[in-house]
Design an enzyme around this catalytic site. Structure first.
Site, PDB file in Angstrom:
ATOM      1  N   HIS A 406      20.957  39.029  38.018  1.00 16.45           N
ATOM      2  CA  HIS A 406      21.849  39.170  36.866  1.00 16.45           C
ATOM      3  C   HIS A 406      23.172  39.824  37.251  1.00 16.45           C
ATOM      4  CE1 HIS A 406      22.837  38.695  32.837  1.00 16.45           C
ATOM      5  NE2 HIS A 406      21.939  39.453  32.222  1.00 16.45           N
ATOM      6  N   ASP A 410      25.081  34.998  34.910  1.00 18.97           N
ATOM      7  CA  ASP A 410      24.947  35.393  33.506  1.00 18.97           C
ATOM      8  C   ASP A 410      23.874  34.554  32.819  1.00 18.97           C
ATOM      9  OD1 ASP A 410      26.991  37.252  33.807  1.00 18.97           O
ATOM     10  OD2 ASP A 410      28.554  35.783  33.278  1.00 18.97           O
TER      11      ASP A 410
END
Length: 435
Positions: A406, A410
């Site tokens: 992450h 995204d």
């Protein structure tokens, strides 16, 4: 006069006999001497004997020192696991030991037929490239234990003739018996012995972790400590790809000599999705704090082996078709099963696909294969009720999972990536339309 002639005749005969005996001794001595001396002009038998001796001397006296083969640049050392022991016979190219590195195992074959003379590294010992491993005596044969002579069992003694049995007295009739014979009671049966009590074993054993298993553990823990891992899920309707496979599998096998499976569809779909979402195909360089984007797709396909999980790489998948992918997967899988994967076969890779469905997995969250940024987890195909155009139908469905870093990827990119996988697998015609 006659007696003198007879005496001279006997003396002459004795002299001739002595000469003959001396001549025989000389002949035997010369024969022994020639047998122990080299032949100046040897006969065919002598030449064969000399050749045989020279050949055996070369084979039996030559010791060969076998060293550790050179490793790849990314590998510095390994652990030795011996397959043979001192005194064992080996044939040419027979595996003597395996050197287990962080990524794979390197087999060390015998350079010639012979007998293992000496092992220079203990089992489990660490070696580097060029380290002496063992000594081989070429051409030798392991000594075999002589069979123990079978002693002949002595013949059984002849039984002595049985003595004549005494005459049986006549039995008187029942009326002549003085008293009736009382009935004999049979002895009472002993009480049954109690059943033996069996206890279930509670032992335990300890096995040292292999170098490959240690390295897998380190890398997985490194991924958890470094990456901000997050997993998103989707489901794929396998009806169309199932129908396409059943329709074309025989012709595909006949033309390409390999089976058409589902993995090629997912690998090709992943290549399309990685091209569409380059962040999933990228990686963070923690040293320079830069993002490295790739314009090529090298997909690592996880393969389970008895020694651990290996990930051979299929390179430049973006330019491959289904047949190319299936052939490469089959070749890599065969090398993995035979423990013939080289380090170069597993170096690199921009993305990983792990298929737990072959073991019956229904759902799961894979862990990123560092230094990559994402991994796709495939699971089993199960019939489930789904809504299709307002109706409930039973369809073959598969859950898929994307675990991603992450820090780089995204949620929008991850979800879009999985939806691309779903659409291409459910309708492979989109590959032709480049949509």
């Amino acid at each position: 006069m006659l007696s003198r002639s007879r005496c001279m005749y006997r003396t002459l005969r004795r002299s001739l006999s002595a000469v003959n005996q001396a001549n025989n001794v000389l002949v035997r001595s010369a024969s022994v001497y020639r047998s122990t001396q080299p032949c100046e002009s040897p006969s065919a038998a002598c030449s064969d004997q000399i050749r045989s001796f020279r050949t055996s001397a070369v084979h039996w006296d030559e010791l060969v020192l076998v060293k550790t083969p050179a490793f790849a640049e990314s590998v510095s050392e390994g652990d030795v696991r011996w397959e043979k022991a001192v005194g064992d016979s080996v044939t040419e190219d027979e595996v003597v030991c395996e050197i287990e590195t962080d990524k794979t195992s390197v087999q060390v074959p015998s350079p010639a037929a012979g007998v293992i003379e000496e092992l220079l590294v203990p089992d489990g010992g660490k070696v580097e490239g060029g380290t002496p491993l063992f000594k081989l005596r070429k051409g030798a044969v392991a000594a075999k234990a002589a069979p123990s002579p079978v002693s002949e069992a002595p013949a059984p003694p002849t039984p002595a003739p049985a003595a004549p049995s005494p005459p049986v007295p006549p039995v008187p009739p029942p009326a002549a018996q003085a008293k009736p014979v009382a009935a004999v009671k049979p002895p009472a049966a002993p009480p049954p012995a109690p059943a033996p009590q069996t206890t279930r074993g509670r032992g335990e054993s300890r096995v040292k972790m292999s170098r490959m298993r240690l390295r897998i553990a380190e890398r997985l823990k490194e991924a958890q400590n470094t990456c901000a891992m997050l997993t998103t899920f989707n489901e794929v309707d396998m009806s169309n790809i199932h129908e396409m496979r059943n329709l074309h599998k025989d012709a595909f096998l006949k033309k390409h000599n390999t089976k058409l499976g589902f993995m090629s569809a997912f690998v090709k779909a992943a290549a399309q999705a990685l091209t569409d979402q380059p962040a999933v195909n990228a990686v963070i360089d923690d040293t320079t704090k830069e993002i490295v984007y790739r314009d090529y797709v090298d997909i690592s396909v996880a393969v389970a082996t008895p020694k651990g999980l290996v990930v051979p790489v299929i390179r430049n998948v973006e330019v491959m078709n289904f047949a190319d992918i299936e052939k490469t997967i089959n070749a890599m899988g065969e090398k993995a099963r035979k423990n013939e994967l080289a380090v170069e076969d597993m170096d690199g890779g921009t993305f990983t696909i792990s298929n737990g469905g072959v073991f019956g997995s229904m759902f799961g969250t894979p862990i990123i294969n560092p230094p990559q940024s994402a991994i796709l987890g495939m699971h089993g195909i199960f019939d489930r009720p789904v809504a299709v155009k307002g109706k409930v139908e039973i369809r073959p469905m598969m859950y898929v999972a994307l675990t991603y870093d992450h820090r780089l990827v995204d949620g929008r990119e991850a979800v879009t990536f999985l939806r691309k996988i779903k659409s291409v697998v459910e309708d492979p015609r989109l590959l032709l339309l480049d949509m």
